[in-house]
Design a protein around this motif. Sequence first.
Motif, short mmCIF file in Angstrom:
data_model
loop_
_atom_site.label_atom_id
_atom_site.label_comp_id
_atom_site.label_asym_id
_atom_site.label_seq_id
_atom_site.Cartn_x
_atom_site.Cartn_y
_atom_site.Cartn_z
N VAL A 198 0.81 -1.21 0.00
CA VAL A 198 0.00 0.00 0.00
C VAL A 198 0.85 1.27 0.00
N GLU A 199 0.38 2.28 -0.75
CA GLU A 199 1.01 3.60 -0.83
C GLU A 199 0.01 4.61 -0.29
N ILE A 200 0.31 5.22 0.83
CA ILE A 200 -0.63 6.11 1.52
C ILE A 200 -0.43 7.54 1.02
N GLN A 201 -1.44 8.04 0.31
CA GLN A 201 -1.31 9.35 -0.34
C GLN A 201 -2.01 10.49 0.39
N SER A 202 -2.85 10.16 1.39
CA SER A 202 -3.62 11.22 2.04
C SER A 202 -4.03 10.82 3.45
N SER A 203 -4.45 11.81 4.22
CA SER A 203 -4.96 11.57 5.56
C SER A 203 -6.20 10.68 5.50
N ALA A 204 -7.05 10.90 4.51
CA ALA A 204 -8.27 10.09 4.38
C ALA A 204 -7.93 8.62 4.13
N GLU A 205 -6.93 8.37 3.29
CA GLU A 205 -6.52 6.99 3.02
C GLU A 205 -5.90 6.38 4.27
N ASP A 206 -5.07 7.14 4.98
CA ASP A 206 -4.45 6.68 6.21
C ASP A 206 -5.53 6.29 7.23
N THR A 207 -6.53 7.14 7.38
CA THR A 207 -7.63 6.88 8.32
C THR A 207 -8.40 5.62 7.91
N PHE A 208 -8.65 5.47 6.61
CA PHE A 208 -9.33 4.28 6.11
C PHE A 208 -8.54 3.01 6.46
N LEU A 209 -7.23 3.03 6.24
CA LEU A 209 -6.40 1.86 6.50
C LEU A 209 -6.39 1.49 7.98
N VAL A 210 -6.31 2.50 8.84
CA VAL A 210 -6.36 2.24 10.29
C VAL A 210 -7.71 1.63 10.65
N SER A 211 -8.78 2.12 10.05
CA SER A 211 -10.11 1.54 10.29
C SER A 211 -10.17 0.10 9.81
N LEU A 212 -9.58 -0.17 8.65
CA LEU A 212 -9.54 -1.53 8.13
C LEU A 212 -8.82 -2.45 9.11
N ILE A 213 -7.68 -2.02 9.59
CA ILE A 213 -6.92 -2.83 10.56
C ILE A 213 -7.74 -3.05 11.82
N ASN A 214 -8.31 -1.98 12.35
CA ASN A 214 -9.08 -2.08 13.60
C ASN A 214 -10.33 -2.93 13.45
N ASN A 215 -10.97 -2.88 12.28
CA ASN A 215 -12.20 -3.62 12.08
C ASN A 215 -11.99 -5.11 11.85
N VAL A 216 -10.79 -5.49 11.44
CA VAL A 216 -10.56 -6.90 11.10
C VAL A 216 -9.55 -7.58 12.02
N THR A 217 -9.15 -6.91 13.07
CA THR A 217 -8.15 -7.46 13.99
C THR A 217 -8.79 -7.63 15.37
N ALA A 218 -8.43 -8.69 16.02
CA ALA A 218 -8.95 -8.95 17.36
C ALA A 218 -8.62 -7.77 18.27
N PRO A 219 -9.56 -7.35 19.11
CA PRO A 219 -9.33 -6.21 20.01
C PRO A 219 -8.07 -6.41 20.86
N GLY A 220 -7.27 -5.36 20.93
CA GLY A 220 -6.08 -5.39 21.76
C GLY A 220 -4.84 -5.98 21.11
N SER A 221 -4.96 -6.55 19.91
CA SER A 221 -3.76 -7.16 19.30
C SER A 221 -2.86 -6.12 18.62
N ASN A 222 -3.42 -5.10 18.01
CA ASN A 222 -2.69 -3.97 17.45
C ASN A 222 -1.41 -4.36 16.69
#
Length: 170
Positions: free
Chosen positions: A65-89
């Motif tokens: 992935v190539e992060i070009q904007s704050s919106a894309e960065d926020t989307f990716l963090v949401s993707l990680i948080n939504n598909v990862t077990a809570p607390g694993s980070n």
Amino acid sequence: MVELTDVVFFGPRTTSTVLLNPNSLNGSCRSPMVEFQASCYLYVHQSEDFVSAMEVCREFDGYLVEIQSSAEDTFLVSLINNVTAPGSNPDVWTGGNDMFSEGHWTWLNSGIKFTYTNWYPGNPSNSWGQENCMQLHFFGGVYKWNDRDCLHKTYFICESESSTDPGVIG
């Protein structure tokens, strides 16, 4: 070569092995990729070093992935948080690197210099003179950018261009 059954996709708080079906589309993206703006993203929950992660992405016609904007960065963090077990980070590779010229950060696939950044304060640090690859890293409750030794194994996100015309498939 990565077998399709080796790619594990974590859906909202659940684990399942996904067989990629080239005939199955999710919007303008092949399932299980997720579309955002003009790109498709695949979060790969499989630990690989930077080069191996890049190779896996290429097998799916993508790139780290190539992060070009704050919106894309926020989307990716949401993707990680939504598909990862809570607390694993988990840490997550991106295509950012300064392998070819220390301190000159570019995206591996496009070769474009960073125009948007979200580094954690004090980074990139190039600790031990060996941190040439960029990851999303969980610092103090938020994901920020961090440079890391490229041999470190971690999860990663692949990106590819979305298509409104999938063409002939199969």
